[in-house]
Scaffold this active site. Structure first.
Site, PDB file in Angstrom:
ATOM      1  N   LYS A 198       0.970  -1.256   0.095  1.00  0.00           N
ATOM      2  CA  LYS A 198      -0.014  -0.149  -0.125  1.00  0.00           C
ATOM      3  C   LYS A 198       0.747   1.147   0.036  1.00  0.00           C
ATOM      4  CE  LYS A 198       0.769   1.312   4.636  1.00  0.00           C
ATOM      5  NZ  LYS A 198       1.581   2.509   4.822  1.00  0.00           N
TER       6      LYS A 198
ATOM      7  N   PRO B 108       8.819  -4.371  -0.170  1.00  0.00           N
ATOM      8  CA  PRO B 108      10.110  -3.934   0.856  1.00  0.00           C
ATOM      9  C   PRO B 108       9.717  -3.757   2.326  1.00  0.00           C
ATOM     10  CG  PRO B 108       9.746  -2.231  -0.777  1.00  0.00           C
ATOM     11  CD  PRO B 108       8.473  -3.379  -1.004  1.00  0.00           C
TER      12      PRO B 108
ATOM     13  N   SER C  44       2.054  -6.322   7.344  1.00  0.00           N
ATOM     14  CA  SER C  44       0.649  -6.650   7.582  1.00  0.00           C
ATOM     15  C   SER C  44       0.089  -7.306   6.285  1.00  0.00           C
ATOM     16  CB  SER C  44       0.052  -5.043   7.583  1.00  0.00           C
ATOM     17  OG  SER C  44       0.409  -4.339   8.553  1.00  0.00           O
TER      18      SER C  44
ATOM     19  N   ASP D 201      -2.788  -1.663  10.004  1.00  0.00           N
ATOM     20  CA  ASP D 201      -2.942  -1.669   8.697  1.00  0.00           C
ATOM     21  C   ASP D 201      -3.307  -3.012   8.028  1.00  0.00           C
ATOM     22  OD1 ASP D 201      -1.652   0.758   8.580  1.00  0.00           O
ATOM     23  OD2 ASP D 201       0.221   0.086   7.912  1.00  0.00           O
TER      24      ASP D 201
END
Length: 299
Positions: free
Chosen positions: A10, A95, A104, A137
């Site tokens: 995200k 990453p 998450s 998240d």
């Protein structure tokens, strides 16, 4: 038998942060956008709960019960009175510790994969409840697309997106601790009245209409000053991407990955090439958005 789930990274196109709450968290207006960098999480039956990882930065991923993928398996199993006897393998491409919700994503991926492997048929609401227990998240990693996260980010309102957007992500050497960045945010704002976080109407309109120029004008990250304070070299990376033609440049979440919104795929390649040649980052990745949330791709 095994089940594989693909789950996206995200970027926060808006991260509005309120003051510290008594529980240590911060109220947020967090506009998530899922992007086309993915981890794949595969689960299969095993004598006990074990975890492996491959891919870039795999050596930085914890392989014990602190990993959100392992915790997801344990929480789901506990709710159904079964033992979490699975082997979880993470094929990592997001990453690590980069502000793109890689951990998450793995938690959401393992949760969905275990639910399918065990034939539990959990409702979306039950899965989202477990996601919220895992971390702020994690629910968005399950949902994907675009969403506004409130509370500490775990309460989601899905958002309409009227088009696609091209992004470049510059991967920094090393990571940044999310708690450390929030701690620096608190230090920088000591004695300051921090306003309540509110989603930006122009930003929500830009997503809804697919207007890349309007979105570029509206993106923001209240954690960026804290991330730059802890890692001043990120300013050089932001400057390189901007000079190469990015419409907007910002730190992704708590960093240290930096994100560049660009006009189109050709512009993305130009910005990525400039970043790779600059020596200010370890890698530059091109990705489109929005991406779908966690989904079963095999099994």
């Amino acid at each position: 038998m095994s089940v594989t789930v693909r789950v996206p990274a995200k970027v926060n196109v808006q991260l509005a942060v309120g003051g510290a709450r008594p529980d240590g968290f911060h109220d947020l207006a967090n506009v998530f956008l899922a992007v086309g960098l993915h981890d794949e999480v595969t689960v299969r039956p095993a004598p006990s709960l074990t975890l492996t990882c491959s891919g870039p930065d795999a050596g930085q991923v914890p392989l014990d019960r602190t990993n959100l993928a392992a915790r997801a398996a344990e929480l789901l199993a506990a709710r159904h009175g079964i033992s979490p006897d699975v082997h979880i393998h993470i094929d990592k491409d997001i990453p690590v510790a980069g502000g793109m919700a890689g951990g998450s994503a793995d938690g959401a991926g393992a949760l969905l994969a275990c639910d399918a492997l065990w034939g539990l048929g959990s409702s979306r609401e039950e899965l989202l409840s477990i996601c919220a227990e895992l971390g702020s998240d994690v629910p968005f990693s399950l949902v994907g697309g675009a969403a506004l996260g409130t509370g500490r980010g775990e309460r989601l309102t899905e958002l309409e997106v009227g088009g696609s957007f091209s992004w470049v992500f510059a991967v920094a050497d090393g990571g940044l601790s999310t708690p450390a960045v929030y701690g620096e945010f608190d230090r920088l704002n000591e004695g300051v009245s921090v306003p309540d976080p509110v989603a930006s109407p122009p930003l929500l309109d830009a997503l809804r209409t697919g207007d890349v120029l309007a979105l570029a004008d509206a993106v923001s990250n209240d954690l960026q000053p804290a991330a730059l304070s802890l890692r001043p070299s990120l300013a050089d990376t932001l400057a390189v991407g901007t000079a190469a033609g990015a419409l907007a440049a910002l730190v992704s979440g708590s960093g240290p990955t930096t994100a560049f919104l660009v006009k189109d795929e050709d512009a993305a390649e130009t910005v990525a090439s400039a970043l790779r040649a600059s020596g200010t980052c370890r890698a530059a990745r091109v990705a489109g958005a929005p991406a779908v949330g966690a989904r079963v791709v095999a099994g």
